[in-house]
Scaffold this active site. Structure first.
Site: not given
Length: 418
Positions: A104, A300
């Site tokens: 992540d 992201d």
């Protein structure tokens, strides 16, 4: 420039980082293969999922990500259980014990489920037992890492530092903060000792069963990158599930060349945030209605679609309607908002959308901005939101480089299938 439903990347974008390392010398560079989560090569490939299912899943994951950043000022952590789109195999402990973590880029803490489980979500791989590891050590409460500067909701029990993360979908993970030996790579593996991680004894919610926990790849002190001393990384994401993508770690991971565009990272953010000044459709420049905020877009890897401020989104679709002379239709899957019915897909010429970032302009090709939802219906792969995200569809066929020393993000057009 034209694209067709058959040539475009037709499945929702979610990669799986299998941790295939030839060697790990971070002072130079290491190249890893990335395998698309929906590829038959992926260990979590589900042939029963339809295109519509994958599209809806991508939207739900993207919206979860947006909501986590939107409410980051609350007491809950801005992580999502499915925020990261990569998963990574690595080993932990002595002797090494293989675990699978969802990587992540929007978080820092490394954590994995541990025995004994007070409450654990269903996990397909075996669960790590720290009592069988010679290198496992809990961190004392007086440790500098036992602080809200590094972990969410730190606590103390019987002299041992504890952590608790609460997610916006009501999932949670809690356990002991500890150090352990982590081994990365199958051939010529690299082992790092005293790596800080969360040993989770209480985790529940919507975590996927194939994963043991999360691997934080953010900019914070407890991320895997920071603990391994990695200051540069880059990746090239292929639009085809038949080809593997690449990610490079180390000093040679700098993206360079004549076509490189560099934009500075926001200085007041722990996330990978950059500043989008405006967009253009062809030569039509769309202006913000108000002053541009620094770091208004998060780069992201966990977000499929691109999310734009509503005023900018509205200006974009208005400019597109003047350029694309095809009937407007509704997305039959109910996911994307601005779609066209293309009677003859092979003849459509899409306009170039340029992202004007602080420091340079990135020209996005149709594969980065439009998404075929059926053979004849194509939709803009961007959505309105109060929180900006530069999604991974927009990053296809670019080398995207992060230089944490120079505090920049770089973009370079590339053929990532070669």
């Amino acid at each position: 420039m034209s694209i067709s439903p058959n040539s475009q990347y037709s499945l929702c974008f979610a990669l799986s980082l299998l941790g295939i390392f030839n060697s790990l010398i971070f002072s130079e560079a290491t190249t890893l293969e990335l395998i698309h989560r929906d590829s038959p090569l992926s260990p979590v490939y589900d042939p029963s999922l339809t295109h519509a299912h994958r599209l809806r899943n991508a939207l739900h994951h993207s919206l979860d990500r947006v909501n986590s950043f939107k409410h980051a000022n609350r007491t809950k952590t801005p992580l999502q259980t499915y925020g990261g789109i990569y998963f990574m195999k690595y080993s932990i402990g002595t002797p090494p014990f293989e675990v699978v973590g969802i990587a992540d880029t929007g978080s820092d803490l490394i954590w994995t489920q541990c025995r004994p489980c007070i409450r654990c979500y269903k996990q397909t791989p075996p669960i790590f037992d720290p009592s069988k590891s010679k290198s496992y050590h809990t961190l004392p409460c007086k440790s500098s890492f036992c602080s809200s500067r590094y972990v969410e909701s730190p606590g103390c029990s019987k002299g041992t530092c504890q952590y608790y993360y609460d997610y916006f979908d009501n999932s949670h993970t809690a356990g002991n903060l500890a150090t352990e030996t982590i081994t990365i790579g199958n051939e010529n593996p690299v082992t790092t000792s005293k790596t800080v991680f969360g040993c989770a004894h209480d985790s529940a919610g919507t975590f996927p069963s194939f994963a043991s926990g999360l691997i934080g790849l953010g900019r914070g002190k407890l991320s895997l990158l920071s603990q391994l001393g990695i200051r540069k990384l880059s990746y090239c994401l292929t639009p085809s599930i038949k080809n593997t993508s690449k990610i490079v770690l180390g000093e040679d991971a700098v993206v360079s060349g004549a076509e490189v565009v560099r934009t500075p990272l926001a200085t007041d953010s722990s996330k990978y945030r950059i500043t989008l000044e405006t967009l253009s459709v062809g030569i039509k420049r769309i202006e913000f209605e108000k002053d541009v905020m620094e770091g208004n877009m998060a780069v992201d890897s966990g977000t499929t679609f691109t999310f734009l401020p509503p005023a900018l989104y509205n200006g974009l679709v208005a400019a597109l309607d003047k350029t694309i002379r095809y009937p407007r239709v509704v997305d039959p899957h109910g996911v994307l908002k601005h779609c066209y019915d293309i009677g003859e897909p092979e003849k459509i010429i899409f306009p170039i959308i340029t992202a004007h970032f602080k420091g340079g302009d990135v020209k996005l090709k149709p594969i980065n901005t439009f998404f075929w939802v059926t053979d004849h219906v194509v939709c803009l792969s961007m959505l309105p939101s109060e929180v900006g995200f530069f999604g991974n569809i927009a990053q296809l066929n670019f080398w995207v480089g992060y230089d944490l020393e120079a505090s920049t993000v770089s973009f370079k057009p590339a053929d990532c299938t070669s």
